[in-house]
Design a protein around this motif. Sequence first.
Motif, PDB file in Angstrom:
ATOM      1  N   TYR A 145     -10.121   2.854 -10.294  1.00 45.95           N
ATOM      2  CA  TYR A 145      -9.750   1.926  -9.219  1.00 45.95           C
ATOM      3  C   TYR A 145      -8.467   1.172  -9.580  1.00 45.95           C
ATOM      4  O   TYR A 145      -7.534   1.080  -8.770  1.00 45.95           O
ATOM      5  CB  TYR A 145     -10.888   0.947  -8.957  1.00 45.95           C
ATOM      6  CG  TYR A 145     -10.512  -0.193  -8.046  1.00 45.95           C
ATOM      7  CD1 TYR A 145     -10.349   0.009  -6.686  1.00 45.95           C
ATOM      8  CD2 TYR A 145     -10.318  -1.481  -8.558  1.00 45.95           C
ATOM      9  CE1 TYR A 145      -9.986  -1.041  -5.842  1.00 45.95           C
ATOM     10  CE2 TYR A 145      -9.959  -2.528  -7.733  1.00 45.95           C
ATOM     11  CZ  TYR A 145      -9.793  -2.308  -6.375  1.00 45.95           C
ATOM     12  OH  TYR A 145      -9.424  -3.345  -5.553  1.00 45.95           O
ATOM     13  N   HIS A 146      -8.412   0.630 -10.787  1.00 46.55           N
ATOM     14  CA  HIS A 146      -7.227  -0.133 -11.196  1.00 46.55           C
ATOM     15  C   HIS A 146      -6.016   0.791 -11.376  1.00 46.55           C
ATOM     16  O   HIS A 146      -4.878   0.389 -11.080  1.00 46.55           O
ATOM     17  CB  HIS A 146      -7.514  -0.912 -12.473  1.00 46.55           C
ATOM     18  CG  HIS A 146      -8.529  -1.997 -12.300  1.00 46.55           C
ATOM     19  ND1 HIS A 146      -8.421  -2.983 -11.343  1.00 46.55           N
ATOM     20  CD2 HIS A 146      -9.695  -2.247 -12.956  1.00 46.55           C
ATOM     21  CE1 HIS A 146      -9.457  -3.801 -11.412  1.00 46.55           C
ATOM     22  NE2 HIS A 146     -10.249  -3.374 -12.383  1.00 46.55           N
ATOM     23  N   GLN A 147      -6.239   2.003 -11.856  1.00 51.53           N
ATOM     24  CA  GLN A 147      -5.139   2.957 -11.969  1.00 51.53           C
ATOM     25  C   GLN A 147      -4.562   3.291 -10.594  1.00 51.53           C
ATOM     26  O   GLN A 147      -3.348   3.403 -10.429  1.00 51.53           O
ATOM     27  CB  GLN A 147      -5.624   4.218 -12.675  1.00 51.53           C
ATOM     28  CG  GLN A 147      -5.889   4.030 -14.162  1.00 51.53           C
ATOM     29  CD  GLN A 147      -6.700   5.157 -14.774  1.00 51.53           C
ATOM     30  OE1 GLN A 147      -7.293   5.974 -14.070  1.00 51.53           O
ATOM     31  NE2 GLN A 147      -6.755   5.208 -16.102  1.00 51.53           N
ATOM     32  N   GLN A 148      -5.452   3.417  -9.605  1.00 46.64           N
ATOM     33  CA  GLN A 148      -4.991   3.696  -8.240  1.00 46.64           C
ATOM     34  C   GLN A 148      -4.219   2.512  -7.672  1.00 46.64           C
ATOM     35  O   GLN A 148      -3.241   2.697  -6.930  1.00 46.64           O
ATOM     36  CB  GLN A 148      -6.183   4.035  -7.352  1.00 46.64           C
ATOM     37  CG  GLN A 148      -6.795   5.394  -7.640  1.00 46.64           C
ATOM     38  CD  GLN A 148      -8.074   5.624  -6.869  1.00 46.64           C
ATOM     39  OE1 GLN A 148      -8.358   4.948  -5.890  1.00 46.64           O
ATOM     40  NE2 GLN A 148      -8.870   6.581  -7.334  1.00 46.64           N
ATOM     41  N   LEU A 150      -2.319   0.474  -9.398  1.00 48.09           N
ATOM     42  CA  LEU A 150      -0.981   0.566  -9.988  1.00 48.09           C
ATOM     43  C   LEU A 150      -0.163   1.654  -9.308  1.00 48.09           C
ATOM     44  O   LEU A 150       1.029   1.472  -9.023  1.00 48.09           O
ATOM     45  CB  LEU A 150      -1.083   0.846 -11.488  1.00 48.09           C
ATOM     46  CG  LEU A 150      -1.525  -0.310 -12.383  1.00 48.09           C
ATOM     47  CD1 LEU A 150      -1.654   0.154 -13.825  1.00 48.09           C
ATOM     48  CD2 LEU A 150      -0.541  -1.481 -12.297  1.00 48.09           C
ATOM     49  N   GLN A 151      -0.799   2.773  -9.038  1.00 48.07           N
ATOM     50  CA  GLN A 151      -0.099   3.884  -8.386  1.00 48.07           C
ATOM     51  C   GLN A 151       0.387   3.479  -6.992  1.00 48.07           C
ATOM     52  O   GLN A 151       1.512   3.798  -6.600  1.00 48.07           O
ATOM     53  CB  GLN A 151      -1.016   5.093  -8.294  1.00 48.07           C
ATOM     54  CG  GLN A 151      -0.347   6.323  -7.688  1.00 48.07           C
ATOM     55  CD  GLN A 151      -1.273   7.529  -7.642  1.00 48.07           C
ATOM     56  OE1 GLN A 151      -2.335   7.539  -8.271  1.00 48.07           O
ATOM     57  NE2 GLN A 151      -0.889   8.536  -6.908  1.00 48.07           N
ATOM     58  N   LYS A 152      -0.461   2.753  -6.241  1.00 48.32           N
ATOM     59  CA  LYS A 152      -0.072   2.332  -4.902  1.00 48.32           C
ATOM     60  C   LYS A 152       1.085   1.342  -4.937  1.00 48.32           C
ATOM     61  O   LYS A 152       1.961   1.360  -4.063  1.00 48.32           O
ATOM     62  CB  LYS A 152      -1.281   1.741  -4.182  1.00 48.32           C
ATOM     63  CG  LYS A 152      -2.311   2.784  -3.775  1.00 48.32           C
ATOM     64  CD  LYS A 152      -3.540   2.160  -3.124  1.00 48.32           C
ATOM     65  CE  LYS A 152      -4.545   3.238  -2.738  1.00 48.32           C
ATOM     66  NZ  LYS A 152      -5.782   2.659  -2.143  1.00 48.32           N
ATOM     67  N   LEU A 153       1.103   0.474  -5.940  1.00 56.04           N
ATOM     68  CA  LEU A 153       2.227  -0.457  -6.082  1.00 56.04           C
ATOM     69  C   LEU A 153       3.513   0.303  -6.395  1.00 56.04           C
ATOM     70  O   LEU A 153       4.584  -0.025  -5.873  1.00 56.04           O
ATOM     71  CB  LEU A 153       1.918  -1.488  -7.169  1.00 56.04           C
ATOM     72  CG  LEU A 153       0.851  -2.524  -6.803  1.00 56.04           C
ATOM     73  CD1 LEU A 153       0.469  -3.353  -8.029  1.00 56.04           C
ATOM     74  CD2 LEU A 153       1.338  -3.438  -5.685  1.00 56.04           C
ATOM     75  N   ASP A 154       3.419   1.329  -7.250  1.00 54.96           N
ATOM     76  CA  ASP A 154       4.587   2.163  -7.531  1.00 54.96           C
ATOM     77  C   ASP A 154       5.069   2.876  -6.265  1.00 54.96           C
ATOM     78  O   ASP A 154       6.272   2.976  -6.010  1.00 54.96           O
ATOM     79  CB  ASP A 154       4.256   3.196  -8.610  1.00 54.96           C
ATOM     80  CG  ASP A 154       4.237   2.608 -10.007  1.00 54.96           C
ATOM     81  OD1 ASP A 154       4.890   1.565 -10.225  1.00 54.96           O
ATOM     82  OD2 ASP A 154       3.567   3.173 -10.884  1.00 54.96           O
ATOM     83  N   VAL A 339       1.459  -6.791 -13.232  1.00 55.01           N
ATOM     84  CA  VAL A 339       1.018  -7.409 -14.485  1.00 55.01           C
ATOM     85  C   VAL A 339      -0.461  -7.783 -14.400  1.00 55.01           C
ATOM     86  O   VAL A 339      -1.247  -7.539 -15.328  1.00 55.01           O
ATOM     87  CB  VAL A 339       1.879  -8.649 -14.809  1.00 55.01           C
ATOM     88  CG1 VAL A 339       1.261  -9.443 -15.960  1.00 55.01           C
ATOM     89  CG2 VAL A 339       3.297  -8.224 -15.175  1.00 55.01           C
ATOM     90  N   ALA A 340      -0.859  -8.384 -13.259  1.00 54.26           N
ATOM     91  CA  ALA A 340      -2.262  -8.787 -13.092  1.00 54.26           C
ATOM     92  C   ALA A 340      -3.177  -7.564 -13.031  1.00 54.26           C
ATOM     93  O   ALA A 340      -4.263  -7.556 -13.631  1.00 54.26           O
ATOM     94  CB  ALA A 340      -2.410  -9.623 -11.824  1.00 54.26           C
ATOM     95  N   VAL A 341      -2.731  -6.517 -12.319  1.00 55.88           N
ATOM     96  CA  VAL A 341      -3.533  -5.300 -12.221  1.00 55.88           C
ATOM     97  C   VAL A 341      -3.643  -4.639 -13.585  1.00 55.88           C
ATOM     98  O   VAL A 341      -4.713  -4.150 -13.978  1.00 55.88           O
ATOM     99  CB  VAL A 341      -2.932  -4.326 -11.190  1.00 55.88           C
ATOM    100  CG1 VAL A 341      -3.727  -3.030 -11.153  1.00 55.88           C
ATOM    101  CG2 VAL A 341      -2.904  -4.968  -9.811  1.00 55.88           C
ATOM    102  N   GLN A 342      -2.539  -4.630 -14.334  1.00 55.56           N
ATOM    103  CA  GLN A 342      -2.546  -4.026 -15.659  1.00 55.56           C
ATOM    104  C   GLN A 342      -3.511  -4.755 -16.585  1.00 55.56           C
ATOM    105  O   GLN A 342      -4.198  -4.122 -17.401  1.00 55.56           O
ATOM    106  CB  GLN A 342      -1.134  -4.040 -16.257  1.00 55.56           C
ATOM    107  CG  GLN A 342      -1.005  -3.318 -17.587  1.00 55.56           C
ATOM    108  CD  GLN A 342      -1.288  -1.840 -17.486  1.00 55.56           C
ATOM    109  OE1 GLN A 342      -0.658  -1.141 -16.704  1.00 55.56           O
ATOM    110  NE2 GLN A 342      -2.221  -1.341 -18.290  1.00 55.56           N
TER     111      GLN A 342
END
Length: 361
Positions: A145-148, A150-154, A339-342
């Motif tokens: 979920y968190h990886q997704q 980050l991907q969506k933000l990219d 940063v928060a998601v990471q």
Amino acid sequence: MKVKLGDLTKIRTGKLDANASSPNGKYPFFTCSKEPLRINSHSYDCECVLVAGNGDLNVKYYNGKFDAYQRTYIIEDNGNNQLYMPYLYYFMEGYVEELRKLSIGGVIKYIKLGNLTEALIELPKIEDQRTIVDILNKSKRILSYHQQQLQKLDELVKARFVEMFGNPVANEKGWHIELLKDVCNGIGDGLHGTPEYDEVGTYPFINGNNLTNGTIEITPSTKMVNIETYANHYIEISDNAILISINGTLGKLALYNGEKVMLGKSACYCNLRPEINREFVYGVMRTNAFAEFLESNATASTIKNVGLKAIRNFRLIVPPDDLQTKFVAFSRRIDKSKVAVQKSLDEAQLLFDSLMQQYFG
């Protein structure tokens, strides 16, 4: 109770050459790459764990019809029904670092069959194995979920770039163009060969695989060199440089920030001139269009490689400075969100790692 893997499983290898794949094939074709290729035939139809026998030494779980490269190990239950295969997959995921230590050979390392058959696995009751897998699956879904996120933000940054500037390779908006070599004070790559490693060395020897999400990532498997080796192969990399992977996995990127590292041949450095907006150029290189440019200029061999000539002659769009600055400001705002998601991702990874340690030691 720990049991030898060879007493619980039957292990065989694939039979095919790595070039046997078909781009639009019906079945997965497992090689030593992390992602399977495709193929029109299948030699196997089973539930199994696959271990790449050389190269990256990654692990996969699969249940169904497939084919496999000759250096891929196919691990199945031996028929005694003592082993739940998803449980074995998680064990092998944790054991892969040990396999890397046991691997032998020159530039391309490989493992022997005995490295698998002699591995000791904790063997609780089959129902307990299922419970452990269920817990690990839930933990992994949180990670995913968190990886997704980050991907969506990219993807949001990429979409904003295209909205503002269009396709940077096609340049349908007609921006001013400069060859990349003309906005750099040098473009090159690292050592073509293997340096003398030093277990107590303090200088990481990095390649394209160490370039991750804009940073240089040093992992436990990263080799080190000493100061003499570093000095003998010293390359001046500017504080305004971008690093690009140009061999193997193409287009991984990092912003160089003065790290004391030694480059291998798959890491290309672009020493942008001080007045060039590095974050804007990084934005160009993050686009799908730049990835396609690298692919179209890569050699057709099994291990892809992009020559420095193609990098030097890349046609870089140069919009007005105020537009570049506007895009960079947007990108930085997204980076703050990342940063928060990471942080959440790191916490989820710690939880998953602690569970793996608890169950498999």
